[in-house]
Design an enzyme around this catalytic site. Structure first.
Site, PDB file in Angstrom:
ATOM      1  CB  SER A 158      -0.900   0.013   1.238  1.00 48.18           C
ATOM      2  OG  SER A 158      -1.535   1.265   1.401  1.00 48.18           O
ATOM      3  CE1 TYR A 171      -3.904  -1.964   5.477  1.00 50.41           C
ATOM      4  CE2 TYR A 171      -3.017   0.121   4.651  1.00 50.41           C
ATOM      5  CZ  TYR A 171      -3.664  -1.081   4.424  1.00 50.41           C
ATOM      6  OH  TYR A 171      -4.066  -1.408   3.158  1.00 50.41           O
TER       7      TYR A 171
END
Length: 301
Positions: A158, A171
């Site tokens: 990501s 994350y």
């Protein structure tokens, strides 16, 4: 990433994403489902692995409706090494030999709390899927690909892996680690005929914000940004597979990811200061997590 691979003539580029014998984790929805459908459309076969066997079967049924015999659903919790080892044995039995493409896509969303408020259980849960899931996929499948001297691995990370936004430490950490793992593996695979690609998108229209452990305000913000600026998972999957065929390491499918990439590297101190200032100016919420994973940990990014 920088476009140099486009100088290689199409006729001499390996078309790894075509006629592939593939394994896709987190194939039950989102980007994983889009990858599975696109691989089948390119003449390949795909094992649709997901922790949710109903979703995995739905993806396989979608493929089978247009490409009979091309899809095989399989339940797999990527956080468990034994599950991924069983997946590898299943793939070898289905294909009668080594796979040619692995897409480590399974992942979950988590965010909305500062470091010190997150709690170790959330760290362990998210890293178990987002990081260890990819580690398991690489460690178990890389020897097969290396021995075959052909094929590829696509790891889904990501832009969060380098954006380092506040309130997303778990994350961010998991995706940064996936980027580093992919870079290292690409170096190790150099000259073997096996390509490694790491996907680093910003917002994609998937279930990741609704299926994770995200505070209410952060979930609303993520859903809004996905609706307004998110790319479709189909577009991201096609873009990534094409880039993988060109031998591209990084895939940043959106303009905002490129902007953040450059800002972070050219102006690191100013970038970090601006993020911290923005975090302090935004309304704060009570760090209560909405856990939408009470039935099962959804892993379709």
């Amino acid at each position: 990433m920088f476009g140099l691979e486009k100088l290689i003539p199409l006729s001499v580029r390996p078309r790894r994403s075509y006629d592939a014998r593939a394994v896709v984790t987190g194939a039950g929805s989102g980007i994983g489902r889009a990858f599975a459908l696109e691989i089948a459309a390119r003449g390949g076969q795909v094992i649709c692995a997901d922790i949710d066997e109903v979703r995995a079967a739905e993806t396989a049924a979608l493929i089978e409706s247009n490409h009979p015999g091309a899809a095989h659903p399989f339940r797999c919790d990527v956080a468990k090494r034994d599950d991924v080892e069983v997946l590898a044995r299943f793939a070898e039995s289905v294909y009668g030999g080594p796979i040619t493409l692995v897409i480590n896509n399974a992942g979950v969303g988590i965010g909305g709390k500062h470091v010190g408020e997150i709690g170790f259980s959330d760290w362990e849960w998210a890293l178990g899927i987002n990081l260890w899931g990819v580690v398991h996929g690489c460690e178990i499948f890389a020897p097969q690909l290396r021995a075959a001297r052909r094929g590829g691995i696509i790891n889904v990370a990501s832009a969060a892996g380098f954006a380092a936004a506040p309130s997303m430490a778990v994350y961010n950490t998991s995706k940064a680690a996936v980027m580093s793992l992919s870079e290292t593996l690409a170096a190790e695979m150099s000259g073997t005929g096996v390509a490694v690609t790491v996907l680093c998108p910003t917002f994609v229209k998937t279930n990741v914000a609704r299926d994770g452990r995200i505070t209410q305000q952060s979930a609303r913000l993520a859903d809004t940004l996905m609706r307004l600026t998110g790319f479709s998972p189909e577009h991201v999957a096609r873009t990534t597979l094409d880039a993988h065929d060109r031998g591209q390491l990084y895939v940043l499918p959106q303009l905002d990811a490129h902007v953040v990439w450059r800002l972070k590297r050219y102006f690191p101190a100013q970038y970090t200061y601006a993020l911290g200032l923005l975090d302090r100016l935004l309304p704060q919420e009570h760090p209560t997590t909405i856990d939408r994973t009470s039935v099962s940990d959804k892993t379709g990014v």
